[in-house]
Design an enzyme around this catalytic site. Structure first.
Site, PDB file in Angstrom:
ATOM      1  N   ASN A 150       0.870  -1.176   0.000  1.00 59.88           N
ATOM      2  CA  ASN A 150       0.000   0.000   0.000  1.00 59.88           C
ATOM      3  C   ASN A 150       0.907   1.225   0.000  1.00 59.88           C
ATOM      4  O   ASN A 150       1.456   1.600   1.040  1.00 59.88           O
ATOM      5  CB  ASN A 150      -0.916  -0.014   1.221  1.00 59.88           C
ATOM      6  CG  ASN A 150      -1.949   1.107   1.204  1.00 59.88           C
ATOM      7  OD1 ASN A 150      -1.878   2.018   0.383  1.00 59.88           O
ATOM      8  ND2 ASN A 150      -2.896   1.055   2.119  1.00 59.88           N
ATOM      9  N   ARG A 196      -2.317  -2.015  -3.774  1.00 54.57           N
ATOM     10  CA  ARG A 196      -3.557  -1.264  -3.638  1.00 54.57           C
ATOM     11  C   ARG A 196      -3.499  -0.084  -4.608  1.00 54.57           C
ATOM     12  O   ARG A 196      -2.562   0.711  -4.590  1.00 54.57           O
ATOM     13  CB  ARG A 196      -3.723  -0.746  -2.216  1.00 54.57           C
ATOM     14  CG  ARG A 196      -4.998   0.054  -2.026  1.00 54.57           C
ATOM     15  CD  ARG A 196      -5.087   0.669  -0.661  1.00 54.57           C
ATOM     16  NE  ARG A 196      -6.341   1.405  -0.501  1.00 54.57           N
ATOM     17  CZ  ARG A 196      -6.657   2.101   0.575  1.00 54.57           C
ATOM     18  NH1 ARG A 196      -5.812   2.172   1.589  1.00 54.57           N
ATOM     19  NH2 ARG A 196      -7.813   2.733   0.646  1.00 54.57           N
ATOM     20  N   ARG A 203     -11.103  16.261   5.073  1.00 53.33           N
ATOM     21  CA  ARG A 203     -11.960  16.341   3.890  1.00 53.33           C
ATOM     22  C   ARG A 203     -13.385  16.724   4.282  1.00 53.33           C
ATOM     23  O   ARG A 203     -13.891  16.300   5.309  1.00 53.33           O
ATOM     24  CB  ARG A 203     -11.962  15.007   3.143  1.00 53.33           C
ATOM     25  CG  ARG A 203     -10.668  14.718   2.413  1.00 53.33           C
ATOM     26  CD  ARG A 203     -10.687  13.356   1.765  1.00 53.33           C
ATOM     27  NE  ARG A 203      -9.711  12.473   2.371  1.00 53.33           N
ATOM     28  CZ  ARG A 203      -9.593  11.183   2.103  1.00 53.33           C
ATOM     29  NH1 ARG A 203     -10.410  10.609   1.245  1.00 53.33           N
ATOM     30  NH2 ARG A 203      -8.680  10.447   2.690  1.00 53.33           N
ATOM     31  N   GLU A 250      -6.947  -4.819   5.099  1.00 48.97           N
ATOM     32  CA  GLU A 250      -6.922  -4.595   3.659  1.00 48.97           C
ATOM     33  C   GLU A 250      -5.798  -5.375   2.989  1.00 48.97           C
ATOM     34  O   GLU A 250      -5.938  -5.839   1.858  1.00 48.97           O
ATOM     35  CB  GLU A 250      -6.784  -3.102   3.384  1.00 48.97           C
ATOM     36  CG  GLU A 250      -8.001  -2.308   3.818  1.00 48.97           C
ATOM     37  CD  GLU A 250      -7.708  -0.835   4.024  1.00 48.97           C
ATOM     38  OE1 GLU A 250      -8.335  -0.017   3.331  1.00 48.97           O
ATOM     39  OE2 GLU A 250      -6.880  -0.497   4.890  1.00 48.97           O
TER      40      GLU A 250
END
Length: 393
Positions: free
Chosen positions: A8, A89, A238, A379
Site C-alpha cells: 500500500n 492497492r 476532507r 486490507e
C-alpha cells in the site's frame, strides 16, 4: 510455500505485509514512513521482534530497496524468487477495472490516466508499482482497486443527475473507495455468523478518511464516497458532502483557482476545518471535554453525517442485520461509536456500554435487534487473496 507481498503505497509512506499462501500466514510486515525526508522511519516486525531505524530515504525506489533488503536480511525470504506475486492497492480503477487485474504496461498507462480522478492516490500507487518492478522483476504484479468491490452498485445509486454526456465522455459517476476494507468486513461477518447476520450489513470505515458501505448478500449496493474519495462523510481534513454551488461561490468571493478550492476541500476542511483544533478525533474529543464549542460542533456534525448514511443505507438494504465499525476511529473510539448508535434505536440498534468501552468484537446489547460489531480491518489480506486469485486464473 509461495509468498505474496501486499503493498500500500502512499504519498510519503510504503506499507507492506508478506504472506505465505494459501495459509495466509503473515511472515513479515512493516512501514516506511516519511519518504522524501532525511529522518524517514522504517519499522518492521518479524517473528515477534520489532525493528526500527531512522535514515534518509529520498523516494519510493529507495524505500522499496529498503524493504527488499529487510526481507532478505531478516531471513523472511532466502531469495527474491520466493515472492511469486506483489499485490498493489490502487485507488481508482474507473469503469475499466471492475476486478483485480495483472499489471501490464497497458494497465500502468491506464492507472496513470485515471490520476485525473484520484490525483492524491493513483500517482503514488504507480510509483510503488514501478519501484517493485525494477527490484523484483520476476514477481508478477497485480493491481487491486479500491473501486472494484463497488462495481456491483446499481445505476440508480451510482449516477449523478448531470448531463448524461459527462458520464459518457468522462465516466463521471459514483465509484466508491475503501473497497478492500469493506470486502474484508463482509468476509469476516460471513465467516463468523450465519445468514441471519450476513445478508444485510452496513460497514463503517472510520479513519482519517471515512466511508459507509451497504452490503447485501456480499455485494456493495451503495457507498458514501463518490467520483472521488472526497464525497460522503465528514473526515479528518476532507469536507464530505457539500452543496456544489458553494464551490463557484467561494471561488468568486475569495478569488480562488480550481486548485485552491481542491486544496480547501481535501486538506483544510472536515474535523480540522470545523474545530480549528485537529484532524484527529482524539484531539477534538479532548478539546470538547475542555469546553471548546467549535470542537463540540465538529463532533456533532461528524456523528450526524454517519447516522444519516446508516439510516439511508438501511432503506437501500430493506432492513439491517449487522452494523460494523472498523478502521482507526471505528476500532478504537468508544465515544464515537456510542454517539453514533445512540440515535439508532429506531433501527433496533442498542449497544452494551461495557463491551463498547472495552472495544469488544460484539458490542450489541442483549436486547439489540441488530448485531453491532467492532472488527479490525485487514486490507492487506484482501490484497493478498485477490493477488493469489489473479495468479491462479
Amino acid at each position: 510455500m509461495p509468498k505474496i507481498l501486499s503493498v500500500n503505497a502512499g504519498s510519503s509512506s510504503l506499507k507492506f505485509k508478506l504472506y505465505a499462501m494459501p495459509a495466509e500466514d503473515v511472515v513479515i510486515s512493516g512501514l516506511v514512513d516519511r519518504i522524501g525526508h532525511s529522518d524517514c522511519i522504517f519499522t518492521y516486525e518479524y517473528q515477534g521482534t520489532k525493528h526500527k531505524s531512522v535514515q534518509a530515504v529520498q523516494n519510493h525506489t529507495e524505500a522499496v530497496q529498503l524493504v527488499t533488503d529487510a526481507l532478505l536480511d531478516s531471513g523472511a525470504i532466502r531469495d527474491k524468487s520466493e515472492i511469486v506475486g506483489i499485490g498493489h492497492r490502487v485507488a481508482h480503477g474507473g469503469r475499466d477495472y471492475t476486478q483485480s487485474t495483472e499489471i501490464t504496461p497497458v494497465v500502468q498507462q491506464k492507472i496513470d490516466e485515471l490520476s485525473d480522478m484520484s490525483p492524491l492516490h493513483n500517482p503514488v500507487n504507480l510509483l510503488g508499482i514501478e519501484a517493485f518492478e525494477k527490484l523484483l522483476p520476476d514477481a508478477r504484479e497485480v493491481a487491486v482497486f479500491d473501486t472494484s468491490f463497488h462495481s456491483t452498485i446499481p445505476s440508480k445509486a451510482y449516477m449523478y443527475a448531470l448531463p448524461f454526456e459527462y458520464y459518457e465522455k468522462y465516466g463521471i459517476r459514483r465509484y466508491g473507495f475503501h473497497g478492500q476494507s469493506h470486502q474484508y468486513i463482509y468476509s469476516e461477518v460471513n465467516r463468523r455468523y450465519d445468514r441471519d447476520f450476513s445478508r444485510k450489513i452496513i460497514s463503517c470505515h472510520l479513519g482519517n478518511g471515512a466511508s459507509v458501505c451497504a452490503i447485501k448478500d456480499g455485494k456493495s449496493v451503495n457507498t458514501s464516497m463518490g467520483f472521488t474519495p472526497l464525497a460522503g462523510l465528514v473526515m479528518g481534513t476532507r469536507s464530505g458532502d457539500v452543496d456544489p454551488n458553494i464551490l463557484p461561490f467561494l471561488a468568486e468571493k475569495e478569488d480562488l483557482s480550481a486548485a485552491d478550492v481542491r486544496q480547501i476541500l481535501n486538506h483544510k476542511s472536515g474535523l480540522l476545518g470545523l474545530s480549528g483544533v485537529s484532524n484527529d478525533v482524539r484531539d477534538v474529543l479532548k478539546a470538547e471535554a475542555d469546553g471548546n464549542k467549535r470542537a463540540e460542533l465538529a463532533l456533532q456534525v461528524y456523528v450526524h453525517q454517519i447516522q444519516t448514511y446508516i439510516a439511508a443505507y438501511t432503506a437501500d438494504l430493506g432492513g439491517l442485520q449487522t452494523l460494523v465499525f472498523t478502521a482507526g476511529v471505528g476500532e478504537h473510539s468508544a465515544p464515537i461509536r456510542e454517539r453514533v448508535c445512540a440515535a439508532l434505536g429506531y433501527l433496533g440498534v442498542k449497544i452494551d456500554a461495557d463491551a463498547n468501552q472495552d472495544n469488544d468484537l460484539d458490542i450489541s446489547a442483549a436486547d439489540s435487534r441488530v448485531k453491532v460489531l467492532v472488527i479490525p480491518t485487514n486490507e492487506e489480506l484482501v490484497i493478498a487473496r485477490e493477488t493469489e486469485k489473479v495468479l491462479d486464473s
